[in-house]
Design an enzyme around this catalytic site. Structure first.
Site, PDB file in Angstrom:
ATOM      1  N   GLY A  64      15.478 -12.149 -30.155  1.00 27.40           N
ATOM      2  CA  GLY A  64      14.631 -13.164 -29.526  1.00 27.40           C
ATOM      3  C   GLY A  64      13.448 -13.540 -30.399  1.00 27.40           C
ATOM      4  N   ASP A  65      12.905 -12.573 -31.119  1.00 29.89           N
ATOM      5  CA  ASP A  65      11.795 -12.843 -32.042  1.00 29.89           C
ATOM      6  C   ASP A  65      12.284 -13.676 -33.222  1.00 29.89           C
ATOM      7  OD1 ASP A  65      10.320 -11.097 -30.375  1.00 29.89           O
ATOM      8  OD2 ASP A  65      11.053  -9.379 -31.519  1.00 29.89           O
TER       9      ASP A  65
END
Length: 304
Positions: free
Chosen positions: A249-250
């Site tokens: 997600g980062d």
């Protein structure tokens, strides 16, 4: 310049095991130690994509010194405050057919450390981006991201927030440039998390509460994007073997920001964000630019 803030960074100790039995001594097959924390993760992927970035945050103790060393070793500029109490956490990820995580608590962070961090914020210039991401250590309120966003008002700095629902929603009145809800919050939506229309409605709700752009991952690496100019986009990409979804997600946030800065096109930003997430999930560390660009050509974007 894109600055990231990690208030509770970690050493991520990733181990691979043939099995895991409680009550017994277990031996690892493979192991690797990485710098961790959502803001740091964003900076690491931005660096791989050739985007100038500085990692800000708070570290403590011998583990904090190692986090800073590992970040710099990977070529990212690091400017961390050193807290006077405790030590930065160690997060253990155990891979044994499935992934099990054990996360540490981290140090106490108080007014003195935050005052020093705010001094760093004063050096940001118009056009810079500030990414606020991840968990908050003891000593700080859930409102800390909103407090930072309010402090930066009127400076021309675009705020990006990737956090849990209670922290993210407090920032919405500050009109952040981009928000991405946490994977945990999406999973709590149950069946809704796999329904593109339901997720789009949720993204539009966050947009209506003040966010400029809303990025929401759904099942099987599908992603919904609702933009400030009224677009509702959906993207997906094929993926192979998943090594670990930790940090994907980062990587998505980093890819999206890198893509947006290239040509200010939301569709292309979404394409690069999805490619970065998929590439990251297939490797033990963050993916290199060549792998991401290759996958970007396979990403499909739909919408209006």
């Amino acid at each position: 310049m894109i600055y990231t803030v990690t208030l509770n960074p970690s050493l991520d100790y990733n181990v691979k095991m043939g099995g895991l039995k409680t009550g017994f001594v277990n031996r690892t097959q493979e192991e690797v130690m990485l710098p961790g924390g959502k803001g740091i993760n964003v900076s690491l992927e931005l660096h791989n994509l050739g985007v100038p970035t500085t990692a800000l945050g708070v570290v403590a103790g011998f583990t904090g010194e190692e986090i800073v060393r590992l970040v710099k070793e990977r070529g990212v500029r690091a400017d961390f405050i050193h807290a006077g109490q405790g030590f930065s956490r160690i997060n253990m990820k155990i891979h044994h057919g499935e992934e099990t995580g054990i996360n540490g608590r981290g140090p106490y962070v108080g007014k003195e450390e935050m005052a020093a961090l705010y001094w760093r914020f004063d050096m940001l210039e118009e056009g810079d981006m500030l990414v606020l991401s991840g968990s908050v250590p003891s000593g700080l309120p859930d409102e800390v991201y909103a407090e930072i966003a309010n402090y930066m008002k009127g400076r021309g700095v675009r705020i990006v927030v990737s956090a849990t629902k209670n922290r993210l929603e407090k920032v919405l009145p500050c009109h952040p440039f981009l928000v991405k809800p946490s994977r945990h919050d999406i999973e709590e939506m149950g069946g809704m998390s796999k329904d593109k229309d339901a997720v789009t409605a949720y993204a539009k709700e966050l947009r209506g509460q003040g966010a400029c752009n809303v990025l929401v991952p759904i099942a099987d690496f599908g992603v919904v994007l609702v933009t400030q100019d009224g677009q509702e986009l959906f993207g997906t990409a094929p993926h192979g073997e998943i090594v670990s979804v930790v940090g994907s997600g980062d990587a998505m946030v980093a890819g999206f920001l890198a893509g947006y800065l290239e040509n200010q096109d939301y569709g292309e930003a979404l394409r690069l964000g999805i490619a970065a997430a998929v590439a990251s999930a297939s490797e033990t560390e963050f993916a290199k630019e060549e792998h991401i660009r290759e996958l970007a050509g396979k990403v499909e974007i739909f919408g209006k």
